[in-house]
Design a protein around this motif. Structure first.
Motif, short mmCIF file in Angstrom:
data_model
loop_
_atom_site.label_atom_id
_atom_site.label_comp_id
_atom_site.label_asym_id
_atom_site.label_seq_id
_atom_site.Cartn_x
_atom_site.Cartn_y
_atom_site.Cartn_z
N GLY A 20 114.60 -8.63 24.85
CA GLY A 20 115.23 -8.64 26.16
C GLY A 20 114.25 -8.57 27.30
O GLY A 20 114.57 -8.91 28.44
N ASN A 21 113.03 -8.12 27.00
CA ASN A 21 111.97 -8.12 28.00
C ASN A 21 111.34 -9.50 28.02
O ASN A 21 110.80 -9.96 27.01
CB ASN A 21 110.91 -7.07 27.67
CG ASN A 21 111.43 -5.66 27.85
OD1 ASN A 21 112.42 -5.44 28.54
ND2 ASN A 21 110.78 -4.70 27.22
N ARG A 22 111.43 -10.17 29.15
CA ARG A 22 111.00 -11.56 29.22
C ARG A 22 110.07 -11.81 30.40
O ARG A 22 110.00 -11.01 31.33
CB ARG A 22 112.21 -12.50 29.33
CG ARG A 22 113.16 -12.46 28.15
CD ARG A 22 114.08 -13.66 28.18
NE ARG A 22 113.32 -14.91 28.07
CZ ARG A 22 113.82 -16.11 28.33
NH1 ARG A 22 115.08 -16.23 28.75
NH2 ARG A 22 113.08 -17.19 28.19
N GLY A 23 109.40 -12.95 30.37
CA GLY A 23 108.62 -13.40 31.50
C GLY A 23 107.13 -13.13 31.36
O GLY A 23 106.67 -12.44 30.46
N PHE A 24 106.37 -13.70 32.29
CA PHE A 24 104.91 -13.57 32.28
C PHE A 24 104.48 -12.55 33.32
O PHE A 24 105.23 -12.17 34.22
CB PHE A 24 104.26 -14.93 32.58
CG PHE A 24 104.30 -15.28 34.04
CD1 PHE A 24 103.24 -14.96 34.88
CD2 PHE A 24 105.40 -15.92 34.60
CE1 PHE A 24 103.28 -15.28 36.23
CE2 PHE A 24 105.46 -16.24 35.94
CZ PHE A 24 104.39 -15.91 36.77
N HIS A 25 103.24 -12.11 33.21
CA HIS A 25 102.67 -11.25 34.24
C HIS A 25 101.16 -11.41 34.26
O HIS A 25 100.53 -11.67 33.25
CB HIS A 25 103.05 -9.79 34.03
CG HIS A 25 102.84 -9.28 32.64
ND1 HIS A 25 103.74 -9.46 31.63
CD2 HIS A 25 101.81 -8.59 32.10
CE1 HIS A 25 103.29 -8.89 30.51
NE2 HIS A 25 102.12 -8.36 30.78
N VAL A 26 100.60 -11.26 35.45
CA VAL A 26 99.15 -11.36 35.64
C VAL A 26 98.62 -9.97 35.94
O VAL A 26 99.19 -9.24 36.75
CB VAL A 26 98.81 -12.31 36.80
CG1 VAL A 26 97.30 -12.33 37.06
CG2 VAL A 26 99.30 -13.72 36.49
N ILE A 27 97.54 -9.60 35.28
CA ILE A 27 96.97 -8.26 35.42
C ILE A 27 95.71 -8.33 36.28
O ILE A 27 94.79 -9.10 36.00
CB ILE A 27 96.61 -7.68 34.05
CG1 ILE A 27 97.84 -7.69 33.16
CG2 ILE A 27 96.04 -6.29 34.18
CD1 ILE A 27 97.54 -7.44 31.71
N TYR A 87 110.36 -6.69 33.24
CA TYR A 87 110.23 -5.31 32.77
C TYR A 87 109.01 -4.59 33.30
O TYR A 87 108.84 -3.39 33.09
CB TYR A 87 110.22 -5.26 31.23
CG TYR A 87 109.15 -6.08 30.54
CD1 TYR A 87 108.01 -5.48 30.01
CD2 TYR A 87 109.29 -7.46 30.40
CE1 TYR A 87 107.04 -6.23 29.37
CE2 TYR A 87 108.33 -8.22 29.75
CZ TYR A 87 107.21 -7.60 29.24
OH TYR A 87 106.24 -8.36 28.60
N VAL A 88 108.12 -5.27 34.00
CA VAL A 88 107.00 -4.62 34.68
C VAL A 88 106.70 -5.42 35.94
O VAL A 88 107.02 -6.60 36.03
CB VAL A 88 105.73 -4.57 33.81
CG1 VAL A 88 105.85 -3.55 32.72
CG2 VAL A 88 105.40 -5.92 33.25
N GLY A 89 106.09 -4.77 36.90
CA GLY A 89 105.68 -5.47 38.10
C GLY A 89 106.74 -5.58 39.17
O GLY A 89 106.50 -6.18 40.21
N GLY A 90 107.93 -5.03 38.92
CA GLY A 90 108.96 -5.06 39.93
C GLY A 90 109.35 -6.45 40.39
O GLY A 90 109.73 -6.65 41.54
N GLY A 91 109.24 -7.43 39.49
CA GLY A 91 109.61 -8.79 39.84
C GLY A 91 108.54 -9.55 40.60
O GLY A 91 108.75 -10.70 40.97
#
Length: 333
Positions: free
Chosen positions: A222-229, A270-274
Motif C-alpha cells: 500500500g506504500n507507493r511512489g518514488f522519493h529522492v533523498i 508514505y514519506v516526504g509529505g507528498g
C-alpha cells in the motif's frame, strides 16, 4: 525500510532563491502541476505491468522543477519492510579484488561533453554471499554503519540489485549519448560492495559533476511512489556536506520533476509529505560525498502495483530516461 531514525528530517520549506534559475523554475512549476493533475485524473501510473508511466517519453531535457515532488531517504526498515534492506542499503562496500569503478566507453560529442556523471547502482548482486564482509562497520562521519546490505526484492524474488544495475545501464547509454563521461561504482564486476564509504570516494575521486545512487524501496503493501533523498548539512568526523547541500537539492528537484513527467509515477504516499523530497543525515554515501549527490528510491518493491512497474523493462527505460533528463537539466543549468 523504516522512515524514522537518526538524522531523518521531514522536507523543510524551501527558501526562495534569487536569480534567473528562480524565474525559470517559477515558469515551469505550472506545467509540472498540470502534468500532475492529468496524472491524478487518470488514476496514477498504470496498474498493468509495462503500462505504467504511460506519459510520453521526454520531449526535452529542460528542468521540470516540481518543488512538490519529494523524495524519501533510505531509512532504517519500517513495518513490512524487508529485513535485508537497510538505510544505506547496498552502498559502498569495499572489495579487495576491485580497486577502481567500472569505466564507461568514450563519451560522444554532445551538450554534456566534459561532464562526469557517476551512477551508483545500490547493492551488489553478490552481497548475499558475503554477509560477513558487508556487515563490517565503516565510518560514515556521524557514526559507524554496515559496509553494505543485500537490498530488498519483490515478493516474487526480483532483486533490487538486479533492478538498480538494469536502470544504471540504461542511464549510462542515455547520458553517453549526451556526451557525458559516465562511471558506475559497481557493475557486478566484484564479489561484493563497494562499501558506502568507498562509493562516496569513487564519486569524489572522479570529480563528478553529479552522482546519483539508484534504489528501490522495501516498505509495506500500500506504500507507493518514488522519493529522492537529499543530503542534510553534516559536519562531523570526515563528513562535511555543507558545500554540497544546495547543489544536491537542485539536482534532486530536477530529477524528481523529470521522473514525474516521464514515468507518470507519483511521489511517495508514505514519506516526504507528498513532496517527493526527504533530507537525511545518516547515510554514508551522502555524508562523505564532496560532490553533488542524491539517492532515488524508484518505487516500493513490496507493493504489488509498484512491483509491476519495477519489473517492467519498458517502465525501467522510462525511469532511466526521467532520471537522466533530470541530470542533464541540472548540468546544463
Amino acid at each position: 525500510m523504516s522512515y524514522t531514525g537518526p538524522g531523518f528530517e521531514p522536507p523543510q520549506p524551501r527558501r526562495p532563491r534569487r536569480g534567473p534559475l528562480t524565474v525559470a523554475l517559477a515558469a515551469l512549476v505550472p506545467g509540472a502541476l498540470l502534468g500532475w493533475a492529468v496524472y491524478a485524473s487518470v488514476g496514477g501510473p498504470g496498474d498493468d505491468k509495462g503500462a505504467a508511466g504511460s506519459a510520453s517519453t521526454p520531449a526535452s531535457t529542460s528542468p521540470s522543477a516540481s518543488a512538490s515532488v519529494s523524495a524519501t531517504s533510505r531509512a532504517p526498515s519500517s513495518a513490512g519492510a524487508s529485513p535485508t534492506a537497510g538505510p544505506d542499503g547496498g552502498k559502498p562496500g569495499a572489495s579487495p579484488t576491485a580497486t577502481s569503478p567500472s569505466a564507461s566507453a568514450p563519451a560522444a560529442s554532445g551538450p554534456l561533453k566534459g561532464k562526469v556523471v557517476v551512477i551508483d547502482p545500490g547493492h551488489n548482486p553478490g552481497n548475499f554471499q558475503h554477509t560477513t564482509e558487508i556487515n563490517r562497520q565503516v565510518d560514515i562521519g556521524t557514526n559507524r554503519k554496515e559496509c553494505d546490505t543485500t537490498g530488498t526484492s519483490t515478493n516474487d524474488g526480483y532483486a533490487e540489485a538486479k533492478f538498480t544495475l538494469d536502470v544504471a545501464h540504461r542511464m549510462r547509454t542515455l547520458l553517453q549519448e549526451q556526451g557525458a563521461t559516465v562511471r558506475l561504482t559497481q557493475d557486478a564486476d566484484r564479489p561484493f560492495g563497494p562499501c558506502v564509504d568507498e562509493r562516496a570516494r569513487i564519486g569524489n575521486k572522479a570529480g563528478a559533476d553529479a552522482v546519483v545512487s539508484i534504489h528501490a524501496d522495501g516498505s509495506g503493501t500500500g506504500n507507493r511512489g518514488f522519493h529522492v533523498i537529499l543530503p542534510g548539512a553534516v559536519r562531523a568526523g570526515a563528513a562535511d556536506t555543507r558545500p554540497i547541500v544546495e547543489p544536491s537539492r537542485a539536482l534532486g528537484e530536477r530529477i524528481a520533476g523529470n521522473f514525474v513527467r516521464v514515468t507518470g509515477s507519483a511521489p511517495s504516499n508514505y514519506v516526504g509529505g507528498g513532496t517527493g523530497l526527504v533530507t537525511r543525515k545518516d547515510l554514508g554515501g551522502l555524508n562523505l560525498s564532496t560532490v553533488p549527490k542524491v539517492f532515488i528510491e524508484c518505487g516500493n518493491m513490496r507493493d504489488s502495483k509498484d512491483a509491476a512497474l519495477l519489473t517492467s523493462g519498458a517502465w525501467r527505460q522510462k525511469a532511466a530516461q526521467g532520471i537522466s533528463d533530470g541530470i542533464v537539466s541540472f548540468l546544463r543549468g
